[in-house]
Design a protein around this motif. Structure first.
Motif, PDB file in Angstrom:
ATOM      1  N   LEU A 137       0.854  -1.186   0.000  1.00 23.80           N
ATOM      2  CA  LEU A 137       0.000   0.000   0.000  1.00 23.80           C
ATOM      3  C   LEU A 137       0.890   1.236   0.000  1.00 23.80           C
ATOM      4  O   LEU A 137       1.722   1.423   0.890  1.00 23.80           O
ATOM      5  N   ARG A 138       0.696   2.080  -0.976  1.00 18.14           N
ATOM      6  CA  ARG A 138       1.595   3.224  -1.147  1.00 18.14           C
ATOM      7  C   ARG A 138       1.151   4.414  -0.305  1.00 18.14           C
ATOM      8  O   ARG A 138      -0.024   4.778  -0.287  1.00 18.14           O
ATOM      9  N   VAL A 139       2.121   4.996   0.366  1.00 16.51           N
ATOM     10  CA  VAL A 139       1.912   6.219   1.132  1.00 16.51           C
ATOM     11  C   VAL A 139       3.003   7.194   0.707  1.00 16.51           C
ATOM     12  O   VAL A 139       4.156   7.081   1.130  1.00 16.51           O
ATOM     13  N   SER A 140       2.660   8.144  -0.163  1.00 15.89           N
ATOM     14  CA  SER A 140       3.629   9.106  -0.669  1.00 15.89           C
ATOM     15  C   SER A 140       3.458  10.424   0.078  1.00 15.89           C
ATOM     16  O   SER A 140       2.427  11.088  -0.036  1.00 15.89           O
ATOM     17  N   LEU A 141       4.470  10.783   0.842  1.00 22.00           N
ATOM     18  CA  LEU A 141       4.392  11.998   1.664  1.00 22.00           C
ATOM     19  C   LEU A 141       4.920  13.232   0.953  1.00 22.00           C
ATOM     20  O   LEU A 141       4.754  14.350   1.453  1.00 22.00           O
ATOM     21  N   GLY A 142       5.591  13.056  -0.178  1.00 24.32           N
ATOM     22  CA  GLY A 142       6.129  14.209  -0.891  1.00 24.32           C
ATOM     23  C   GLY A 142       7.228  14.881  -0.092  1.00 24.32           C
ATOM     24  O   GLY A 142       7.993  14.247   0.632  1.00 24.32           O
ATOM     25  N   THR A 143       7.305  16.201  -0.208  1.00 24.46           N
ATOM     26  CA  THR A 143       8.291  16.992   0.532  1.00 24.46           C
ATOM     27  C   THR A 143       7.649  17.534   1.801  1.00 24.46           C
ATOM     28  O   THR A 143       6.595  18.185   1.740  1.00 24.46           O
ATOM     29  N   HIS A 144       8.273  17.257   2.936  1.00 21.87           N
ATOM     30  CA  HIS A 144       7.704  17.713   4.203  1.00 21.87           C
ATOM     31  C   HIS A 144       7.801  19.233   4.326  1.00 21.87           C
ATOM     32  O   HIS A 144       8.838  19.826   4.016  1.00 21.87           O
ATOM     33  N   ARG A 145       6.715  19.861   4.766  1.00 26.66           N
ATOM     34  CA  ARG A 145       6.676  21.310   4.960  1.00 26.66           C
ATOM     35  C   ARG A 145       6.961  21.610   6.433  1.00 26.66           C
ATOM     36  O   ARG A 145       6.105  21.480   7.297  1.00 26.66           O
ATOM     37  N   PHE A 146       8.186  21.978   6.707  1.00 31.06           N
ATOM     38  CA  PHE A 146       8.583  22.279   8.078  1.00 31.06           C
ATOM     39  C   PHE A 146       7.890  23.549   8.562  1.00 31.06           C
ATOM     40  O   PHE A 146       7.635  24.478   7.798  1.00 31.06           O
ATOM     41  N   GLY A 147       7.585  23.570   9.842  1.00 33.97           N
ATOM     42  CA  GLY A 147       6.974  24.741  10.457  1.00 33.97           C
ATOM     43  C   GLY A 147       5.467  24.723  10.511  1.00 33.97           C
ATOM     44  O   GLY A 147       4.859  25.580  11.168  1.00 33.97           O
ATOM     45  N   HIS A 148       4.820  23.738   9.854  1.00 37.04           N
ATOM     46  CA  HIS A 148       3.360  23.637   9.874  1.00 37.04           C
ATOM     47  C   HIS A 148       2.952  22.613  10.937  1.00 37.04           C
ATOM     48  O   HIS A 148       2.596  21.475  10.627  1.00 37.04           O
ATOM     49  N   LEU A 149       3.044  23.021  12.190  1.00 36.74           N
ATOM     50  CA  LEU A 149       2.822  22.119  13.318  1.00 36.74           C
ATOM     51  C   LEU A 149       1.354  22.114  13.726  1.00 36.74           C
ATOM     52  O   LEU A 149       0.666  23.132  13.649  1.00 36.74           O
ATOM     53  N   ARG A 150       0.906  20.958  14.181  1.00 36.19           N
ATOM     54  CA  ARG A 150      -0.473  20.824  14.643  1.00 36.19           C
ATOM     55  C   ARG A 150      -0.624  21.416  16.051  1.00 36.19           C
ATOM     56  O   ARG A 150       0.180  21.142  16.948  1.00 36.19           O
ATOM     57  N   ALA A 151      -1.644  22.238  16.242  1.00 31.65           N
ATOM     58  CA  ALA A 151      -1.942  22.771  17.568  1.00 31.65           C
ATOM     59  C   ALA A 151      -2.633  21.689  18.398  1.00 31.65           C
ATOM     60  O   ALA A 151      -3.447  20.924  17.869  1.00 31.65           O
ATOM     61  N   PRO A 152      -2.342  21.589  19.685  1.00 30.72           N
ATOM     62  CA  PRO A 152      -2.978  20.552  20.501  1.00 30.72           C
ATOM     63  C   PRO A 152      -4.460  20.818  20.689  1.00 30.72           C
ATOM     64  O   PRO A 152      -4.916  21.970  20.701  1.00 30.72           O
ATOM     65  N   ALA A 153      -5.217  19.743  20.841  1.00 35.91           N
ATOM     66  CA  ALA A 153      -6.639  19.878  21.142  1.00 35.91           C
ATOM     67  C   ALA A 153      -6.853  20.300  22.585  1.00 35.91           C
ATOM     68  O   ALA A 153      -7.848  20.961  22.906  1.00 35.91           O
ATOM     69  N   ALA A 154      -5.914  19.912  23.464  1.00 33.60           N
ATOM     70  CA  ALA A 154      -6.056  20.261  24.885  1.00 33.60           C
ATOM     71  C   ALA A 154      -4.709  20.069  25.569  1.00 33.60           C
ATOM     72  O   ALA A 154      -3.868  19.289  25.121  1.00 33.60           O
ATOM     73  N   ILE A 155      -4.525  20.799  26.665  1.00 34.00           N
ATOM     74  CA  ILE A 155      -3.409  20.566  27.581  1.00 34.00           C
ATOM     75  C   ILE A 155      -3.989  19.786  28.755  1.00 34.00           C
ATOM     76  O   ILE A 155      -4.876  20.280  29.462  1.00 34.00           O
ATOM     77  N   VAL A 156      -3.511  18.578  28.979  1.00 36.10           N
ATOM     78  CA  VAL A 156      -4.128  17.694  29.969  1.00 36.10           C
ATOM     79  C   VAL A 156      -3.353  17.639  31.275  1.00 36.10           C
ATOM     80  O   VAL A 156      -3.830  17.054  32.260  1.00 36.10           O
ATOM     81  N   ALA A 157      -2.169  18.252  31.312  1.00 27.35           N
ATOM     82  CA  ALA A 157      -1.402  18.342  32.554  1.00 27.35           C
ATOM     83  C   ALA A 157      -0.396  19.472  32.410  1.00 27.35           C
ATOM     84  O   ALA A 157       0.177  19.664  31.335  1.00 27.35           O
ATOM     85  N   ARG A 158      -0.204  20.208  33.492  1.00 31.09           N
ATOM     86  CA  ARG A 158       0.804  21.263  33.449  1.00 31.09           C
ATOM     87  C   ARG A 158       1.273  21.575  34.865  1.00 31.09           C
ATOM     88  O   ARG A 158       0.547  21.408  35.849  1.00 31.09           O
ATOM     89  N   ALA A 159       2.528  22.035  34.941  1.00 33.47           N
ATOM     90  CA  ALA A 159       3.120  22.445  36.218  1.00 33.47           C
ATOM     91  C   ALA A 159       4.138  23.535  35.936  1.00 33.47           C
ATOM     92  O   ALA A 159       4.795  23.537  34.882  1.00 33.47           O
ATOM     93  N   GLY A 160       4.264  24.477  36.850  1.00 33.13           N
ATOM     94  CA  GLY A 160       5.195  25.583  36.694  1.00 33.13           C
ATOM     95  C   GLY A 160       6.634  25.145  36.852  1.00 33.13           C
ATOM     96  O   GLY A 160       6.927  24.023  37.270  1.00 33.13           O
ATOM     97  N   PRO A 161       7.576  26.028  36.522  1.00 32.21           N
ATOM     98  CA  PRO A 161       9.003  25.672  36.569  1.00 32.21           C
ATOM     99  C   PRO A 161       9.503  25.348  37.967  1.00 32.21           C
ATOM    100  O   PRO A 161      10.531  24.681  38.105  1.00 32.21           O
ATOM    101  N   LYS A 162       8.803  25.786  39.013  1.00 30.97           N
ATOM    102  CA  LYS A 162       9.222  25.485  40.372  1.00 30.97           C
ATOM    103  C   LYS A 162       8.685  24.142  40.861  1.00 30.97           C
ATOM    104  O   LYS A 162       9.057  23.673  41.937  1.00 30.97           O
ATOM    105  N   ASN A 163       7.818  23.524  40.074  1.00 26.87           N
ATOM    106  CA  ASN A 163       7.194  22.272  40.505  1.00 26.87           C
ATOM    107  C   ASN A 163       7.772  21.033  39.832  1.00 26.87           C
ATOM    108  O   ASN A 163       7.269  19.925  40.019  1.00 26.87           O
ATOM    109  N   ALA A 164       8.822  21.206  39.036  1.00 27.88           N
ATOM    110  CA  ALA A 164       9.514  20.087  38.411  1.00 27.88           C
ATOM    111  C   ALA A 164      10.994  20.428  38.338  1.00 27.88           C
ATOM    112  O   ALA A 164      11.364  21.605  38.222  1.00 27.88           O
TER     113      ALA A 164
END
Length: 470
Positions: A137-164
Motif C-alpha cells: 500500500l503506497r503512502v507518498s508523503l512528498g516533501t515535508h513542509r517544516f513549520g506547519h505544526l499541529r496545535a494541541p486539542a487540549a493541555i491535559v497536565a501542566r506544572a510551573g518551573p518550580k514544581n519540576a
C-alpha cells in the motif's frame, strides 16, 4: 469481525519464522573477523534485491562467499555469488526470485585460511525468512513542509518551573546566564553549565485518564487526575539512591522503574513498586529503556536482547501479563524483532533507504496481513516504541529530517493506502542536551496522541492531539 482483530491461537508459525533470526553467531571459530547484516524484513514482489554483509575485524583478503536463496515455491536453494565491494560482500537477488509468500536465504563466507562464517549459523536448517509483499500500500508523503505544526486539542497536565526539576543552563553554555533552577552560575560552573542539561523526560497515560510524569531530579512521580490539568493530584516518592531513566504503569497499581543504583557497583536494575512507592521486587536489568506495556499487559523493552547483530531493535518481555518478572532465559526465548500489537499482531518495520520505510502487520501464524510502503522526498526515520492500532488502523511515527532541522510526524495509515491523518509536531519540545531513550510521544488507551513538553522557564505540560475515531 475485522481481520486485524481476528484472534489466532497458533503462535507456532511466527515462532518458527523467528528461530533463524534468534540464533546468529556470525564469527568463524578462531577467526578475527565477523559479519554484520541488516535483514530486509519486507521485500516487494518481482523487484530485484541487494543483500549486503559488512565485514568487521581483521582478515586476509580476499574473502569469498555464496548466498543461498529460495522462495516459498521452491524446494532447492539457488546459489548466487557474493562479491566484495567497499568492505562488504554483496549479492544481487533477481526479481524473478522475489515471489511466493516468503524469501529464505543464508550466506557462507570463507577467508583464505579456510575459516568460514555461516549467517545465520543454522544455515539451511533455519535460514533467514523475509516476507514478500504482493502489492504494498503506497503512502507518498512528498516533501515535508517544516513549520506547519499541529496545535494541541487540549493541555491535559501542566506544572510551573518550580514544581519540576531541571539541571543545567537555560542559555547556551558560552553565555552562562542562568541555571535551570533560576540561580546564577558560579565562575567555575556548578549548576551543570557546559555539562548535560535535562529535566522531566518520560510520562505515561493511565487507563483511568490520569497523567503520570517522571520528575527525575526530585526523585518522584507527579500525578494529575483526568480533567484537572492545572491541579497536581499527588506525588509518589522514589528511592533517593536511584537514577531513574524510565518508568511504566503495570497491573494492580504496579509501577515499573528502570534505574541505576548510586550505591555499590552502579548496576542497572528493573524495580517493581506499589502505587505508593514501596518496593515489590528488584531484578537485574539486561535490556535498556524505554519501557512499554504490551497489549497483553506484560512489560516490554524494545532495546532488550537483540536476536542477532542484524536486528536494530528487539522487543523483549520483562514480566508476565500478571506482573511476575521473567528469568533471563525466558526473556531471551520470548524476544522478537517485532513490536507486539493488539489482536495478536506484530509490527514489522524495515528501512530500505533514508527516503523509504516499510511497515507490515503479521499474525501469530507468521502470515503477512498488510504491508505499507511509505516514501518521502524528505529524509525520514521511524520512531521506536510509538506505533499502535487505533480503530483498526496502524498509527506510526517518524522523524522528518533535513540539515539542522527535524520534526516528528505521526501517520494514521489507511487500509487501502495513503493516510487518514497526518500530525506534525515539534521535535524540540523536550528541553535538554541528553540523548534520552524515552521518546516524549504516547498513544494513550483512548486512542489519542500525547506529547510531553518541557522548559525550565515555563515548566512542563502534556499536550493531547486527536487521531480521529478510535
Amino acid at each position: 469481525m475485522s481481520r486485524l482483530f481476528r484472534t489466532v491461537l497458533l503462535p507456532a508459525g511466527l515462532a518458527l519464522l523467528l528461530t533463524g533470526a534468534m540464533l546468529q553467531p556470525a564469527a568463524a571459530a578462531g577467526a578475527r573477523w565477523s559479519t554484520h547484516h541488516e535483514i530486509p524484513w519486507l521485500i516487494v514482489r518481482g523487484q530485484p534485491l541487494t543483500l549486503s554483509y559488512a565485514i568487521d575485524g581483521t582478515h586476509k583478503d580476499p574473502i569469498r562467499g555464496v548466498l543461498y536463496v529460495r522462495n516459498s515455491g521452491q524446494r532447492d536453494f539457488k546459489q548466487l555469488p557474493l562479491v566484495a565491494r567497499n568492505g562488504s560482500m554483496i549479492a544481487r537477488v533477481p526479481g524473478s526470485l522475489a515471489t511466493g509468500a516468503r524469501l529464505s536465504y543464508y550466506a557462507v563466507l570463507r577467508d583464505p585460511t579456510g575459516r568460514s562464517v555461516t549467517v545465520p549459523a543454522t544455515g539451511d536448517r533455519s535460514p533467514e525468512q523475509v516476507w514478500v509483499v504482493d502489492r504494498p500500500l503506497r503512502v507518498s508523503l512528498g516533501t515535508h513542509r517544516f513549520g506547519h505544526l499541529r496545535a494541541p486539542a487540549a493541555i491535559v497536565a501542566r506544572a510551573g518551573p518550580k514544581n519540576a526539576g531541571f539541571v543545567g543552563c537555560m542559555e547556551d553554555a558560552a553565555k552562562r546566564t542562568l541555571c535551570a533552577d533560576g540561580s546564577q552560575p558560579p565562575q567555575g560552573g556548578g549548576c551543570g553549565c557546559g555539562e548535560p542539561s535535562y529535566g522531566p523526560s518520560s510520562f505515561e497515560v493511565a487507563r483511568d485518564g490520569s497523567m503520570w510524569l517522571l520528575d527525575e531530579v526530585n526523585h518522584r512521580l507527579l500525578v494529575w487526575r483526568s480533567g484537572r490539568p492545572g491541579t497536581l493530584d499527588r506525588s509518589v516518592p522514589l528511592p533517593q539512591n536511584l537514577s531513574v531513566t524510565d518508568f511504566a504503569l503495570g497491573p494492580a497499581g504496579t509501577i515499573y522503574l528502570y534505574a541505576t543504583d548510586h550505591v555499590g557497583p552502579g548496576h542497572s536494575n528493573l524495580y517493581a513498586l506499589t502505587s505508593t512507592g514501596r518496593l515489590r521486587w528488584k531484578r537485574p536489568a539486561h535490556g535498556n529503556p524505554p519501557l512499554r506495556i504490551g497489549p497483553d499487559g506484560a512489560l516490554y523493552t524494545p532495546s532488550g536482547f537483540p536476536p542477532s547483530d542484524q536486528v536494530r531493535s528487539a522487543w523483549t518481555p520483562l514480566t508476565t501479563p500478571a506482573g511476575r518478572p521473567l528469568s533471563i532465559a525466558e526473556q531471551r526465548r520470548r524476544t522478537s524483532p517485532f513490536q507486539p500489537l493488539a489482536g495478536g499482531l506484530r509490527l514489522v518495520t524495515t528501512q530500505p533507504s533514508s527516503h523509504e520505510v516499510r511497515f507490515g502487520l503479521v499474525n501469530p501464524a507468521g502470515e503477512l496481513v498488510r504491508g505499507w510502503r511509505v516514501t518521502s522526498r524528505t529524509e525520514l526515520y521511524p520512531m521506536t516504541a510509538t506505533a499502535a492500532l487505533v480503530g483498526g488502523d496502524l498509527v506510526v511515527a517518524a522523524d522528518m529530517s533535513r540539515p539542522n532541522q527535524w520534526e516528528h510526524v505521526v501517520l494514521r495509515l489507511a487500509p487501502t493506502g495513503g493516510t487518514r491523518l497526518q500530525v506534525a509536531l515539534d521535535a524540540h519540545a523536550l528541553w535538554g542536551t541528553l540523548d534520552l531513550p524515552a521518546t516524549p510521544l504516547r498513544i494513550g488507551p483512548d486512542g489519542r496522541l500525547y506529547q510531553l513538553r518541557t522548559n525550565p522557564a515555563t515548566g512542563v505540560s502534556i499536550a493531547r492531539y486527536s487521531l480521529g475515531p478510535a
